[in-house]
Design a protein around this motif. Structure first.
Motif, PDB file in Angstrom:
ATOM      1  N   TYR A 112       1.170  -0.999   0.024  1.00  0.00           N
ATOM      2  CA  TYR A 112       0.285  -0.289   0.107  1.00  0.00           C
ATOM      3  C   TYR A 112       0.857   1.142   0.018  1.00  0.00           C
ATOM      4  N   THR A 139      -5.282  -3.256 -11.027  1.00  0.00           N
ATOM      5  CA  THR A 139      -4.744  -3.070  -9.803  1.00  0.00           C
ATOM      6  C   THR A 139      -4.027  -2.570  -9.495  1.00  0.00           C
ATOM      7  N   SER A 142      -7.075  -0.013  -8.220  1.00  0.00           N
ATOM      8  CA  SER A 142      -7.459  -0.249  -6.376  1.00  0.00           C
ATOM      9  C   SER A 142      -7.088  -0.303  -5.515  1.00  0.00           C
ATOM     10  N   GLN A 143      -5.601  -1.420  -5.751  1.00  0.00           N
ATOM     11  CA  GLN A 143      -4.522  -0.577  -4.361  1.00  0.00           C
ATOM     12  C   GLN A 143      -4.521   0.366  -4.140  1.00  0.00           C
ATOM     13  N   HIS A 145      -6.600   2.684  -3.827  1.00  0.00           N
ATOM     14  CA  HIS A 145      -8.234   2.798  -3.269  1.00  0.00           C
ATOM     15  C   HIS A 145      -8.591   2.739  -2.036  1.00  0.00           C
ATOM     16  N   LYS A 146      -7.432   0.746  -2.556  1.00  0.00           N
ATOM     17  CA  LYS A 146      -7.993   0.410  -0.864  1.00  0.00           C
ATOM     18  C   LYS A 146      -6.630   1.554  -0.041  1.00  0.00           C
ATOM     19  N   ALA A 149      -7.867   4.730   1.909  1.00  0.00           N
ATOM     20  CA  ALA A 149      -8.950   4.114   3.105  1.00  0.00           C
ATOM     21  C   ALA A 149      -7.676   3.593   3.908  1.00  0.00           C
ATOM     22  N   LYS A 150      -6.450   2.570   3.883  1.00  0.00           N
ATOM     23  CA  LYS A 150      -6.218   2.237   5.440  1.00  0.00           C
ATOM     24  C   LYS A 150      -5.283   3.376   6.114  1.00  0.00           C
ATOM     25  N   SER A 184     -12.296   1.622   6.026  1.00  0.00           N
ATOM     26  CA  SER A 184     -11.269   0.947   5.499  1.00  0.00           C
ATOM     27  C   SER A 184     -13.080   1.053   4.502  1.00  0.00           C
ATOM     28  N   GLU A 185     -14.140   1.652   4.329  1.00  0.00           N
ATOM     29  CA  GLU A 185     -15.248   2.238   3.962  1.00  0.00           C
ATOM     30  C   GLU A 185     -14.779   2.648   2.562  1.00  0.00           C
TER      31      GLU A 185
ATOM     32  N   ALA B   8     -17.405   4.117  -0.316  1.00  0.00           N
ATOM     33  CA  ALA B   8     -15.739   3.837  -1.128  1.00  0.00           C
ATOM     34  C   ALA B   8     -16.243   3.526  -2.587  1.00  0.00           C
ATOM     35  N   SER B  11     -12.709   7.683  -3.592  1.00  0.00           N
ATOM     36  CA  SER B  11     -11.515   7.353  -4.163  1.00  0.00           C
ATOM     37  C   SER B  11     -11.661   7.328  -6.101  1.00  0.00           C
TER      38      SER B  11
END
Lengths: 186, 218
Positions: A112, A139, A142-143, A145-146, A149-150, A184-185, B8, B11
């Motif tokens: 991340y 990928t 999406s990584q 965005h995750k 979030a973290k 996380s959401e 969600a 972002s």
């Protein structure tokens, strides 16, 4: 070779410093350029050379992190010890948010951390990040965005500051479940 | 759309990865939901703050440390060797060997001169003799390479010829100045090293020009 070094060393150093830690950055940067110079004749074109160097840098940093047994964890107290900025409007210019951001970065899982460093800090596009990380563009996105979030989860209080939402409750929502959810959401 | 789903997608929305009805739905929800609006603002602040982080600065000595770890074949890669492998230019070998010899001799002489020992006239004279010998080698190599480069020059495009002429003229001027200075101060190692540096730069120009020429038309 010196010209190649001059052109790329700042970013290579910054990538290794942010992903593996400032203490390791110099050694890793040396390794990256030595490896690159020994195989320089394989490359044609500046863009490819830059991407390739960043890939070497990120791989070296990630390998170092995964090899390292005493991974430097930033305890929660460290984050807490950096005071939150007084008001969110000052967030971008406030050095304290940047300090907390640096501390939170070190808390993130290395993968991340890499994608946030490449995209949000170094400003690279997903096409190049996918090349560097050896993954698909989707990928990479999406990584990211995750990872954000973290990161937001780690920074939550600092980002929220003393903000009120202007109508006094801070929990306004459009459907009745607008309580502030975990990052996380995102 | 509920807040969980909306948050969600904030972002991706921020980065322009959402399109069409989904983007419109998220935008609409954020516009009417203070909680999601706040999450969006926090996300914006976080990304803006990340973009404003200053890059850690590499130490000044980093290149020197890298250079010290380079293998000799990497540090002095292909220049002379590449030239010598080109059939059309193989007859350059004696001149280039002289250049290498001159560099070695110049290095030895420089070591003998620095620092000069005033009481040791023998050592000083010996060093100066070595400089003289090295200079002869350099001058011979430069003369040979100049002739070859002049011959090759006719085959180059106009723009490259002009750039070559300009560079050579500038190097010649500098070389003459350094030569005058070195000859005026025969015991000054800095002046000698400066002169040999000029010789090497001129040789490098010939070498680079000939390599390019050979690469285009081997």
């Amino acid at each position: 070779m010196h010209a190649v070094y001059q052109r790329y060393h700042r970013r290579v150093f910054a990538l290794t410093a942010r992903i593996a830690g400032a203490q390791e950055a110099e050694e890793l940067t040396q390794d990256v350029f030595l490896k690159a110079f020994r195989a320089l004749d394989k490359f044609r074109g500046d863009a490819l050379l830059g991407t390739w160097l960043y890939r070497l840098a990120v791989n070296a940093a990630l390998s170092h992190v995964s090899r390292s047994r005493d991974r430097r964890k930033v305890p929660e107290e460290v984050l807490e010890s950096v005071p939150a900025p007084p008001h969110p409007s000052a967030v971008d210019g406030d050095p304290r948010i940047r300090e907390r951001l640096e501390a939170a970065l070190r808390e993130l899982p290395a993968g991340y951390r890499a994608v946030i460093v490449l995209h949000d800090i170094e400003g690279l596009q997903h096409e190049e990040i996918a090349e560097i990380l050896g993954c698909r563009i989707g990928t990479s996105k999406s990584q990211l965005h995750k990872a954000r979030a973290k990161m937001r989860g780690l920074l939550g209080p600092a980002l929220a500051g003393e903000r009120s939402d202007g109508n006094g409750n801070g929990n306004g929502n459009g459907n009745g479940n607008g309580d502030r959810r975990g990052a996380s959401e995102l | 759309m509920n807040c969980r789903h909306c948050q969600a997608l904030l972002s991706p929305l921020r980065d322009g990865d959402l399109v069409g009805s989904e983007a419109a739905e998220v935008t609409s929800h954020v516009g009417s939901c203070a909680g999601c609006g706040r999450v969006r603002d926090e996300l914006d602040r976080m990304v803006a703050a990340a973009a404003s982080l200053a890059s850690p600065a590499p130490p000044d000595a980093l290149w020197a440390r890298i250079e010290a770890r380079l293998d000799p074949p990497v540090r002095r890669p292909s220049g002379l060797r590449a030239l010598l492998t080109m059939p059309r230019l193989r007859w350059l070998v004696p001149s280039l060997a002289a250049v290498s010899l001159a560099a070695v001799v110049a290095g030895l002489a420089a070591r003998a001169l620095r620092p000069p020992a005033p009481s040791d006239d023998v050592l000083l004279r010996d060093a100066q003799a070595q400089f003289g010998q090295a200079e002869e080698h350099y001058l011979q190599a430069i003369a040979d390479l100049r002739v070859i480069a002049a011959r090759e020059r006719d085959r180059w495009p106009e723009a490259r010829r002009a750039a070559y002429d300009q560079s050579l003229a500038a190097l010649d001027r500098t070389l003459l100045q350094h030569r005058d200075l070195a000859h005026a101060r025969p015991a000054d190692p800095d002046a000698q090293e400066q002169l040999f540096g000029s010789y090497r730069r001129e040789i490098a120009l010939f070498q680079e020009s000939l390599l390019r020429s050979a690469a285009v038309d081997p």
